[in-house]
Design a protein around this motif. Structure first.
Motif, PDB file in Angstrom:
ATOM      1  N   ARG A 160       0.811  -1.216   0.000  1.00 21.03           N
ATOM      2  CA  ARG A 160       0.000   0.000   0.000  1.00 21.03           C
ATOM      3  C   ARG A 160       0.844   1.264   0.000  1.00 21.03           C
ATOM      4  O   ARG A 160       0.491   2.254  -0.643  1.00 21.03           O
ATOM      5  N   THR A 161       1.977   1.249   0.711  1.00 19.11           N
ATOM      6  CA  THR A 161       2.714   2.494   0.938  1.00 19.11           C
ATOM      7  C   THR A 161       4.099   2.535   0.301  1.00 19.11           C
ATOM      8  O   THR A 161       4.693   3.610   0.232  1.00 19.11           O
ATOM      9  N   ALA A 162       4.631   1.386  -0.124  1.00 25.35           N
ATOM     10  CA  ALA A 162       6.018   1.380  -0.613  1.00 25.35           C
ATOM     11  C   ALA A 162       6.181   0.505  -1.845  1.00 25.35           C
ATOM     12  O   ALA A 162       7.193  -0.180  -2.004  1.00 25.35           O
ATOM     13  N   ALA A 163       5.193   0.538  -2.732  1.00 25.74           N
ATOM     14  CA  ALA A 163       5.239  -0.327  -3.914  1.00 25.74           C
ATOM     15  C   ALA A 163       6.444  -0.022  -4.796  1.00 25.74           C
ATOM     16  O   ALA A 163       7.032  -0.932  -5.394  1.00 25.74           O
ATOM     17  N   ASP A 164       6.838   1.251  -4.892  1.00 22.03           N
ATOM     18  CA  ASP A 164       7.997   1.603  -5.717  1.00 22.03           C
ATOM     19  C   ASP A 164       9.299   1.133  -5.081  1.00 22.03           C
ATOM     20  O   ASP A 164      10.230   0.716  -5.774  1.00 22.03           O
ATOM     21  N   THR A 165       9.367   1.213  -3.762  1.00 26.18           N
ATOM     22  CA  THR A 165      10.583   0.824  -3.047  1.00 26.18           C
ATOM     23  C   THR A 165      10.691  -0.686  -2.889  1.00 26.18           C
ATOM     24  O   THR A 165      11.790  -1.250  -2.933  1.00 26.18           O
ATOM     25  N   ALA A 166       9.557  -1.349  -2.690  1.00 30.20           N
ATOM     26  CA  ALA A 166       9.534  -2.804  -2.482  1.00 30.20           C
ATOM     27  C   ALA A 166       8.557  -3.453  -3.458  1.00 30.20           C
ATOM     28  O   ALA A 166       7.518  -3.981  -3.059  1.00 30.20           O
ATOM     29  N   PRO A 167       8.870  -3.423  -4.755  1.00 30.73           N
ATOM     30  CA  PRO A 167       7.928  -3.964  -5.751  1.00 30.73           C
ATOM     31  C   PRO A 167       7.678  -5.455  -5.596  1.00 30.73           C
ATOM     32  O   PRO A 167       6.663  -5.969  -6.070  1.00 30.73           O
ATOM     33  N   GLU A 168       8.605  -6.160  -4.915  1.00 33.34           N
ATOM     34  CA  GLU A 168       8.409  -7.603  -4.728  1.00 33.34           C
ATOM     35  C   GLU A 168       7.156  -7.916  -3.919  1.00 33.34           C
ATOM     36  O   GLU A 168       6.659  -9.044  -3.951  1.00 33.34           O
ATOM     37  N   ALA A 169       6.651  -6.939  -3.175  1.00 34.37           N
ATOM     38  CA  ALA A 169       5.434  -7.158  -2.388  1.00 34.37           C
ATOM     39  C   ALA A 169       4.187  -7.187  -3.262  1.00 34.37           C
ATOM     40  O   ALA A 169       3.126  -7.631  -2.809  1.00 34.37           O
ATOM     41  N   LEU A 170       4.308  -6.720  -4.504  1.00 32.58           N
ATOM     42  CA  LEU A 170       3.167  -6.718  -5.421  1.00 32.58           C
ATOM     43  C   LEU A 170       3.058  -8.066  -6.119  1.00 32.58           C
ATOM     44  O   LEU A 170       4.039  -8.563  -6.673  1.00 32.58           O
ATOM     45  N   PRO A 171       1.873  -8.691  -6.126  1.00 31.43           N
ATOM     46  CA  PRO A 171       1.731 -10.031  -6.712  1.00 31.43           C
ATOM     47  C   PRO A 171       2.159 -10.111  -8.171  1.00 31.43           C
ATOM     48  O   PRO A 171       2.650 -11.146  -8.624  1.00 31.43           O
ATOM     49  N   GLU A 172       1.991  -9.017  -8.926  1.00 30.82           N
ATOM     50  CA  GLU A 172       2.312  -9.051 -10.358  1.00 30.82           C
ATOM     51  C   GLU A 172       3.781  -8.764 -10.651  1.00 30.82           C
ATOM     52  O   GLU A 172       4.214  -8.828 -11.805  1.00 30.82           O
ATOM     53  N   SER A 173       4.576  -8.459  -9.622  1.00 26.03           N
ATOM     54  CA  SER A 173       5.989  -8.159  -9.817  1.00 26.03           C
ATOM     55  C   SER A 173       6.762  -9.411 -10.228  1.00 26.03           C
ATOM     56  O   SER A 173       6.486 -10.513  -9.735  1.00 26.03           O
ATOM     57  N   PRO A 174       7.762  -9.275 -11.136  1.00 30.52           N
ATOM     58  CA  PRO A 174       8.561 -10.444 -11.540  1.00 30.52           C
ATOM     59  C   PRO A 174       9.246 -11.149 -10.369  1.00 30.52           C
ATOM     60  O   PRO A 174       9.445 -12.354 -10.395  1.00 30.52           O
ATOM     61  N   GLY A 175       9.615 -10.394  -9.342  1.00 30.38           N
ATOM     62  CA  GLY A 175      10.306 -11.007  -8.208  1.00 30.38           C
ATOM     63  C   GLY A 175       9.396 -11.401  -7.067  1.00 30.38           C
ATOM     64  O   GLY A 175       9.877 -11.823  -6.005  1.00 30.38           O
ATOM     65  N   ALA A 176       8.080 -11.292  -7.270  1.00 26.91           N
ATOM     66  CA  ALA A 176       7.141 -11.510  -6.169  1.00 26.91           C
ATOM     67  C   ALA A 176       7.175 -12.939  -5.645  1.00 26.91           C
ATOM     68  O   ALA A 176       7.208 -13.164  -4.432  1.00 26.91           O
ATOM     69  N   GLN A 177       7.168 -13.927  -6.540  1.00 24.28           N
ATOM     70  CA  GLN A 177       7.085 -15.315  -6.096  1.00 24.28           C
ATOM     71  C   GLN A 177       8.315 -15.729  -5.305  1.00 24.28           C
ATOM     72  O   GLN A 177       8.212 -16.391  -4.266  1.00 24.28           O
TER      73      GLN A 177
END
Length: 201
Positions: A160-177
């Motif tokens: 919610r607050t740091a998607a740019d800094t921690a994109p891995e927290a986003l399900p659609e991010s390449p590094g999420a899994q």
């Protein structure tokens, strides 16, 4: 959505989406009616007032995001599969992005506070049950339940607050899994036992 086809569930889901977007003040009957393309009359067909809508929405969240998840996870036969399934579901794609942090931020409202407290107790108890099934003792299971739930809330807050800094927290991010697998592994892996001390397994 056509008039006459809007259900009570449609109203409660619209209320939860509004709450996630703008907090409790965003749960306004006129705004939701426009979103659903119906008149205020549709609202009063299902609810006595705004507070009744809010309570119904909170109960729907409790049912979908806790009771149904627990039922699904308990259907898994193997304790490790149950544990990994729980965290994968909880930390995966949110049905309504930002809803849980928004609810936690509005616990000054009595209805929100009551449901959030009940959900938190239920989830912590179930997490302790999960860890107990993996062979941890009662105290260790409780501590890991607290740590696991804190990680869950923090993961959602990062989205919610740091998607740019921690994109891995986003399900659609390449590094999420990979990031999610690492987090789950950290939560589930027992610490190394000191020399001569009993192990958990």
């Amino acid at each position: 959505m056509a008039k006459g086809r809007v259900t009570k569930d449609d109203w409660t889901m619209a209320a939860l989406r509004a709450l996630a977007r703008g907090g409790l003040s965003a749960v306004a009957v006129d705004v939701l009616a426009r979103e659903l393309a119906v008149s205020r009359g549709s609202f009063y067909w299902h609810f006595e007032n705004r507070e009744a809508l809010l309570v119904a929405a909170l109960e729907a969240w409790e049912r979908h995001a806790t009771a149904e998840v627990i039922t699904t996870v308990r259907e898994e036969g193997d304790p490790w599969t149950r544990a990994r399934t729980l965290f994968a579901v909880a930390l995966g794609t949110e049905e309504i992005a930002g809803l849980e942090p928004a609810l936690v931020a509005h616990t000054a409202h009595p209805a929100v506070a009551e449901v959030v407290a009940r959900v938190t107790r239920t989830r912590l108890d179930f997490l302790a049950e999960i860890f107990g099934g993996l062979g941890f003792g009662p105290q260790e299971s409780r501590h890991r339940a607290l740590a696991g739930y804190a990680a869950y809330l923090g993961w959602l807050e990062l989205r919610r607050t740091a998607a740019d800094t921690a994109p891995e927290a986003l399900p659609e991010s390449p590094g999420a899994q990979a990031a999610l697998d690492h987090l789950i592994g950290m939560i589930l892996t027992p610490p190394p036992a000191p020399q001569g001390a009993p192990r958990y397994f």
